[in-house]
Design a protein around this motif. Structure first.
Motif, PDB file in Angstrom:
ATOM      1  N   LEU A 714       0.828  -1.211   0.000  1.00 17.25           N
ATOM      2  CA  LEU A 714       0.000   0.000   0.000  1.00 17.25           C
ATOM      3  C   LEU A 714       0.862   1.261   0.000  1.00 17.25           C
ATOM      4  O   LEU A 714       0.534   2.254  -0.662  1.00 17.25           O
ATOM      5  CB  LEU A 714      -0.918   0.003   1.231  1.00 17.25           C
ATOM      6  CG  LEU A 714      -2.143  -0.915   1.157  1.00 17.25           C
ATOM      7  CD1 LEU A 714      -2.807  -1.012   2.518  1.00 17.25           C
ATOM      8  CD2 LEU A 714      -3.133  -0.393   0.114  1.00 17.25           C
ATOM      9  N   ALA A 715       1.971   1.217   0.746  1.00 18.86           N
ATOM     10  CA  ALA A 715       2.853   2.386   0.815  1.00 18.86           C
ATOM     11  C   ALA A 715       3.358   2.770  -0.564  1.00 18.86           C
ATOM     12  O   ALA A 715       3.445   3.963  -0.901  1.00 18.86           O
ATOM     13  CB  ALA A 715       4.022   2.103   1.752  1.00 18.86           C
ATOM     14  N   VAL A 723      -4.681   6.760  -6.912  1.00 18.09           N
ATOM     15  CA  VAL A 723      -4.959   5.806  -5.836  1.00 18.09           C
ATOM     16  C   VAL A 723      -4.984   6.530  -4.501  1.00 18.09           C
ATOM     17  O   VAL A 723      -5.839   6.272  -3.646  1.00 18.09           O
ATOM     18  CB  VAL A 723      -3.886   4.689  -5.804  1.00 18.09           C
ATOM     19  CG1 VAL A 723      -4.091   3.782  -4.603  1.00 18.09           C
ATOM     20  CG2 VAL A 723      -3.933   3.876  -7.084  1.00 18.09           C
ATOM     21  N   SER A 724      -4.044   7.457  -4.310  1.00 20.16           N
ATOM     22  CA  SER A 724      -3.982   8.211  -3.057  1.00 20.16           C
ATOM     23  C   SER A 724      -5.273   8.984  -2.813  1.00 20.16           C
ATOM     24  O   SER A 724      -5.782   9.041  -1.691  1.00 20.16           O
ATOM     25  CB  SER A 724      -2.781   9.157  -3.084  1.00 20.16           C
ATOM     26  OG  SER A 724      -2.680   9.864  -1.892  1.00 20.16           O
ATOM     27  N   LYS A 725      -5.825   9.601  -3.879  1.00 21.03           N
ATOM     28  CA  LYS A 725      -7.082  10.340  -3.735  1.00 21.03           C
ATOM     29  C   LYS A 725      -8.246   9.408  -3.424  1.00 21.03           C
ATOM     30  O   LYS A 725      -9.154   9.747  -2.667  1.00 21.03           O
ATOM     31  CB  LYS A 725      -7.378  11.104  -5.031  1.00 21.03           C
ATOM     32  CG  LYS A 725      -6.427  12.265  -5.298  1.00 21.03           C
ATOM     33  CD  LYS A 725      -6.735  12.890  -6.653  1.00 21.03           C
ATOM     34  CE  LYS A 725      -5.698  13.966  -7.004  1.00 21.03           C
ATOM     35  NZ  LYS A 725      -5.920  14.523  -8.362  1.00 21.03           N
ATOM     36  N   LYS A 726      -8.203   8.219  -4.031  1.00 21.67           N
ATOM     37  CA  LYS A 726      -9.307   7.261  -3.881  1.00 21.67           C
ATOM     38  C   LYS A 726      -9.310   6.609  -2.492  1.00 21.67           C
ATOM     39  O   LYS A 726     -10.357   6.224  -1.970  1.00 21.67           O
ATOM     40  CB  LYS A 726      -9.160   6.181  -4.969  1.00 21.67           C
ATOM     41  CG  LYS A 726     -10.223   5.118  -4.976  1.00 21.67           C
ATOM     42  CD  LYS A 726      -9.940   4.107  -6.092  1.00 21.67           C
ATOM     43  CE  LYS A 726     -10.912   2.945  -6.057  1.00 21.67           C
ATOM     44  NZ  LYS A 726     -10.574   1.916  -7.078  1.00 21.67           N
ATOM     45  N   ALA A 727      -8.122   6.493  -1.876  1.00 19.09           N
ATOM     46  CA  ALA A 727      -8.000   5.777  -0.607  1.00 19.09           C
ATOM     47  C   ALA A 727      -8.694   6.535   0.517  1.00 19.09           C
ATOM     48  O   ALA A 727      -8.668   7.770   0.566  1.00 19.09           O
ATOM     49  CB  ALA A 727      -6.535   5.573  -0.264  1.00 19.09           C
ATOM     50  N   ARG A 757       2.658   9.458   3.110  1.00 18.66           N
ATOM     51  CA  ARG A 757       2.279   9.638   1.707  1.00 18.66           C
ATOM     52  C   ARG A 757       0.781   9.847   1.559  1.00 18.66           C
ATOM     53  O   ARG A 757       0.319  10.623   0.706  1.00 18.66           O
ATOM     54  CB  ARG A 757       2.724   8.433   0.888  1.00 18.66           C
ATOM     55  CG  ARG A 757       4.247   8.300   0.805  1.00 18.66           C
ATOM     56  CD  ARG A 757       4.678   6.956   0.251  1.00 18.66           C
ATOM     57  NE  ARG A 757       6.134   6.792   0.322  1.00 18.66           N
ATOM     58  CZ  ARG A 757       6.764   5.663   0.013  1.00 18.66           C
ATOM     59  NH1 ARG A 757       6.083   4.595  -0.399  1.00 18.66           N
ATOM     60  NH2 ARG A 757       8.084   5.599   0.112  1.00 18.66           N
ATOM     61  N   LEU A 758       0.012   9.140   2.377  1.00 15.24           N
ATOM     62  CA  LEU A 758      -1.443   9.238   2.306  1.00 15.24           C
ATOM     63  C   LEU A 758      -1.929  10.629   2.713  1.00 15.24           C
ATOM     64  O   LEU A 758      -2.858  11.185   2.120  1.00 15.24           O
ATOM     65  CB  LEU A 758      -2.063   8.177   3.224  1.00 15.24           C
ATOM     66  CG  LEU A 758      -3.583   8.074   3.266  1.00 15.24           C
ATOM     67  CD1 LEU A 758      -4.109   7.582   1.916  1.00 15.24           C
ATOM     68  CD2 LEU A 758      -4.010   7.117   4.369  1.00 15.24           C
ATOM     69  N   LEU A 759      -1.286  11.201   3.727  1.00 15.17           N
ATOM     70  CA  LEU A 759      -1.773  12.458   4.292  1.00 15.17           C
ATOM     71  C   LEU A 759      -1.042  13.681   3.758  1.00 15.17           C
ATOM     72  O   LEU A 759      -1.410  14.808   4.069  1.00 15.17           O
ATOM     73  CB  LEU A 759      -1.633  12.416   5.826  1.00 15.17           C
ATOM     74  CG  LEU A 759      -2.352  11.264   6.536  1.00 15.17           C
ATOM     75  CD1 LEU A 759      -2.140  11.365   8.035  1.00 15.17           C
ATOM     76  CD2 LEU A 759      -3.843  11.263   6.213  1.00 15.17           C
TER      77      LEU A 759
END
Length: 1023
Positions: A714-715, A723-727, A757-759
């Motif tokens: 996932l990282a 993908v980052s926006k969709k998560a 990375r997500l935030l």
């Protein structure tokens, strides 16, 4: 069914003859003799009898109701059938016991012998014969046998031997055996037979006595009262059969273990010398086999019982070596010591531990060129026992090398033996390493000379010593090469024992790993085919070593080897493809990209096969193939950006729904590797987006390894913007936090990365903050940072995640900012502070950004941490000077103010020692100038009070809580730090003045006064 020699027909004819009621007694006896002859002379007769449904019933019927001659013949045939266990059980179930006991009680000597032989044969089922146990118990066999032994039979010693043998067989399985034996007066019967029986009978008697005494210690007093001790000691002597001596020693072992009086009686009866002689008898008399070993062990255990433990025996024997009056006595004592060391176990260790260093030195002292060869031989035996004992040898240095040297000494010729003894003595006397003890290159040449025409065991020892040398000493690697060691080592790969092959492969791996020149020599010696053979046909350990050696040996694309390895993947052997895949992974990591992509090439076939066997029916193969592909993609960016990665991705994604945890973990690992280039390979990105949901599900797996690998995937997947926006952050933060707490360093690093990375490009709203707070993410990140211990990648990801979370929104209702937990638990601040000193500027900036948020709530705890951390103050000052970020400059100033609140002296000293004080003052003045000339340089309103400090210890102290100067923030912190430096460092005053700070501050005061003058009338008008 084929019957080339007519056995089946003959057996059937005999049984048919026996079944006919019209057959005469003579015909039945003849048929029985013929059947017996068939069973005893033809191998397939057993299966013929076993497959005939009427064979056993007919024989048991004749045993029960035939004439005496027929009964004897029937009993004999049944006894012969018992050689096969399946038939033995059939005979038992056929009801043979009652008629056999009847025949045994008859007056016919021939009948008694036949019945005794068959009872002995049918009782040989052992401890696992549960059916026989019930039958023998139900039929009361044990009491009957004891009664017959007590009364005596006309046949005498032969039947006694058979009956005691049957009782020995039954003792391990029959229910109620010992109670029936004691009730029948078995002890008295055995003691009486001990003096009168034949050797086989005596062995059975001693065995039964030993077991009986261990079962019931009260039996010992009866044995002592009957004066059986002396007879048992007499049976230890060399004039008796090995079985008798071994079982007599076993009886003395049980007797001495259970009874204190017996120990004294044995000692009084000159038993200690007899037992010592028994321990050395196998060596002295060249005895071999199980009875020789049993004699040695039982006698030594009896000695240990008498002496108070095996450690006492060892100690006494060692001390007595100094007082031996003759070489023969010394040799005997050494032999006994060898026996004691051989059986020394954890029980002896727990009773009283022996010191192996003392034992070793005692034995080494026995090497004397003036003593007979027998003494040296016995010394070597004792050392072999010492180094071969797992409990004692671990406490000795170089015990494995010494064990191997001793092994070679026992097999070597005189001249070589002398060289090896010298090496052993040097090693034992701590005169240097194995390399020095063997005299370096000379020793290597000696060992290589033993690789050729020596025995298999000698070759094993020599290779194992070379293996130890190559593991420990770099000089040995060139010495092996220069001495011509590579060709014989390759030869051993083809012809040696399994152990020799493994050690030879290990040596070759060490050689290849040491020097490119040596690697080329190994390759030119045709080692690759030999290693491939070992990879295919070797033991599990051998296959692993072969794969590792190939990894070190092959440094370039080798089409032939790749083809052979690919063939092994699809062939029946080796059954496990694990190590073949390891070797292929290594080779495909260095093949040119064009070769991998060219259809029909060896490399392309190999990687296509690896992708294909991802759908194998064998779980191990699927998992290992995914792991090997992961290894290839991890190291090869060019392959990650090729079409091969897309093909692999399709196949691996199909494995995300299987049940096997091993496959799930390895397939997630493979995806993580492919996703490393997800930004560059848009085809991969397009396919990979469908993996988000399955990977989130796996990240929540109860199996940590699966969850960790899915988090790693996932990282890297989130590197793709779509993908980052969709998560959904909450779905990822919670499982990532679990990995942060429980995972490996690698897993924790990726868990921190996925959060950062997500935030990174998101607003940290109340929903995310609440999730982070409930999961305990911040404290988990700090704990990980503390355990990372200088690993730059881990530190970077942890600080990146913490920096992102430090920007979370302020308090809203019951939700606190994510970073507030550090203010509540200030002991967690230290790992962040400690990361500043040795980190890169980027990481230092992140740490300063995180910590500066705590200056308002925990100034003293934070200040103490900064002041105490070595190198922290100069590092913070450098970033305040060099950074272009207002947050870092102001945050750095805030940290230094907190440190000065705790110890202004430490701050001044550290700044001066690092020669950064003057530069810092210049930077602070420049900050003030830029704030005056460029209002946009100030922090935005939302951030102004995030980096701030109370001017006093508590808000409201000195009645100033209502004043605007109660909290200092923004570029005013630079003014505060300048005032701190001016107050506590005379030199700083001059620098501050020369930097133009007075003019800048005068302008700021005038500006502030003007603003206040304009605001005040407006204030009155509004009110």
């Amino acid at each position: 069914m084929e019957d080339p020699d007519g056995t089946l027909a003959s057996v059937a004819q005999c049984i048919e003859q026996l079944r006919r009621s019209s057959s005469s007694v003579q015909e039945k006896e003849y048929a029985l003799r013929q059947l017996r002859e068939l069973v005893e002379t033809r191998e397939n007769a057993f299966s013929a009898v076993g497959s005939h449904s009427q064979a056993v019933p007919v024989l048991v019927s004749l045993l029960r109701s035939g004439s005496l001659g027929v009964k004897i013949q029937a009993a004999t045939v049944l006894g012969s059938l018992c050689k096969e266990n399946e038939l033995r059980v059939k005979v038992l179930l056929g009801g043979c016991i009652p008629p056999l006991l009847g025949l045994l009680k008859s007056s016919s000597e021939e009948g008694q012998i036949a019945a005794a032989k068959t009872i002995y044969a049918v009782s040989q089922g052992g401890a696992k014969d549960h059916v026989g146990s019930k039958i023998f118990s139900t039929e009361g066999v044990v009491p009957v046998l004891w009664e017959l032994l007590r009364n005596g039979l006309k046949t005498g010693k032969l039947v006694d031997n058979l009956l005691t043998g049957a009782l020995k067989n039954l003792s391990s399985s029959t229910e109620g055996f010992w109670s029936a034996t004691i009730q029948a007066g078995g002890v008295d019967i055995l003691v009486k037979l001990l003096t009168t029986g034949q050797s086989d009978t005596q062995a059975n008697i001693c065995f039964l006595l030993a077991c009986m005494m261990m079962e019931d210690e009260s039996i010992c007093s009866k044995v002592l009262a009957a004066e059986a001790t002396k007879q048992l000691l007499k049976l230890l002597g060399p004039g008796n059969e090995a079985s008798v001596r071994a079982e007599a020693a076993g009886a003395l072992k049980s007797l001495s273990a259970q009874c204190k009086d017996a120990r004294q009686e044995i000692a009084k009866s000159n038993g200690i010398p007899a037992l010592i002689n028994a321990t050395i008898a196998p060596s002295k008399e060249f005895m071999q086999g199980e009875y020789a070993q049993a004699l040695q062990e039982h006698a030594m255990c009896a000695l240990a019982n008498i002496s108070g433990g095996l450690s006492f025996v060892i100690s006494s024997l060692g001390q007595s070596l100094e007082s031996c009056s003759s070489p023969a006595q010394t040799a005997d004592t050494l032999g006994a010591l060898a026996s004691a060391l051989m059986i020394y176990d954890s029980k002896a260790e727990s009773t009283r531990a022996s010191d192996p260093v003392v034992i070793e030195q005692t034995l080494v002292n026995q090497f004397n060129p003036h003593l007979p060869y027998l003494v040296q031989e016995r010394t070597i035996e004792a050392l072999a026992s010492l180094y071969g004992n797992a409990i004692l040898s671990v406490k000795l240095t170089n015990s494995e090398a010494k064990r191997l040297l001793v092994g070679l000494i026992t097999m070597a010729t005189n001249e070589v033996q002398d060289e090896l003894v010298r090496a052993l003595l040097a090693l034992c006397n701590n005169e240097g390493s194995l390399w020095r003890s063997l005299q370096g290159r000379e020793g290597v040449q000696l060992l290589i000379s033993l690789l050729g025409l020596s025995s298999e065991q000698q070759q094993e020892c020599a290779v194992a010593l070379l293996c130890l040398l190559s593991n420990e000493n770099d000089e040995s690697k060139w010495a092996i090469t220069a001495a011509g060691g590579i060709p014989p080592l390759v030869q051993i790969l083809e012809t040696g024992s399994a152990k020799a092959k493994e050690d030879s492969a290990t040596i070759l791996r060490n050689l290849c790993n040491h020097s490119e020149d040596i690697r080329a020599c190994v390759e030119s010696a045709d080692a690759v085919p030999a290693l491939l053979w070992l990879l295919k046909n070797g033991s599990l350990n051998g296959k692993e070593i072969a794969a590792k050696t190939l990894n070190h040996l092959i440094h370039k694309s080798d089409t032939a080897t790749i083809s052979q390895l690919t063939a092994l993947l699809t062939s029946d052997l080796p059954e496990s493809k694990v190590y073949v895949l390891d070797a292929l992974r290594s080779m495909l990591s260095v093949v040119h990209l064009s070769d991998v992509l060219r259809e029909g090439s060896a490399a392309n076939d190999a990687i296509e096969t690896m992708i294909k066997i991802l759908s194998s029916t064998k779980e191990e193969t699927q998992a290992k193939s995914a792991s090997a592909l992961a290894g290839i993609f991890e190291t090869r960016k060019d392959l990650r950006e090729s079409s091969i990665s897309v093909k692999t991705l399709w196949s691996v994604m199909k494995l995300l729904n299987v049940e096997s945890e091993n496959i799930l973990a390895e397939s997630s690992h493979c995806l993580a590797s492919i996703f490393l280039s997800i930004k560059e390979n848009r085809d991969v990105a397009a396919v990979a987006r469908d993996a988000l949901s399955p990977l989130i599900a796996l990240a929540n797996s109860s199996t940590l390894e699966v969850a960790e690998q899915a988090t790693c995937a996932l990282a890297n997947l989130i590197l793709d913007g779509e993908v980052s926006k969709k998560a959904i952050p909450n779905e990822i933060i919670v499982p990532a936090t679990r990995v942060l707490r429980e995972g490996t360093i690698s897993g924790k690093t990726h868990a921190a990365a996925v959060i950062a990375r997500l935030l990174h490009s998101r607003r940290i709203d109340n929903s995310i903050t609440d999730c982070v707070n409930h999961a305990g993410t911040v404290l988990a990140l700090v704990s990980f940072l503390e355990s990372a211990s200088g690993r730059s990648a881990a530190t970077s990801e942890a600080l990146a995640a913490l920096a992102v979370l430090s920007r979370s929104e302020g308090a809203s209702g019951h939700i606190k900012p994510a970073w507030a937990v550090l203010a509540e638990f200030p002991n967690h601040i230290s790992p962040i502070v400690s990361s500043i000193a040795d980190a890169t500027p980027l990481l230092q900036d992140k740490a300063i950004e995180i910590l500066s948020r705590l200056c308002r709530d925990q100034p003293f705890v934070l200040g103490n941490a900064v002041a105490s951390a070595s190198g922290c103050i100069p590092s913070v000052a450098r970033r305040a000077i060099d950074s272009t970020s207002p947050k870092v400059k102001i945050g750095g100033a805030a940290l230094l103010i907190c440190a000065a609140k705790v110890s202004h002296q430490r701050v001044v000293e550290d700044l001066n020692q690092s020669n950064s004080c003057n530069h810092l003052i210049q930077s602070l003045v420049t900050m003030l100038c830029s704030a005056d000339t460029s209002p946009s340089g100030n922090l935005v309103d939302d951030d102004r009070e995030v980096i701030s400090i109370y001017r006093h210890a508590k808000e409201g102290e000195s009645g100033e809580s209502h004043k605007a100067t109660a909290v200092i923030y923004d570029y005013n912190l630079a003014v505060w730090l300048l005032s701190v430096l001016a107050c506590h460092d005379e030199k700083s005053k001059i620098v501050i003045m020369e930097a133009g700070a007075v003019e800048v501050l005068t302008n700021r005061i005038s500006s502030c006064y003007l603003q206040y003058s304009q605001v005040k009338p407006l204030f009155f008008l509004l009110n």
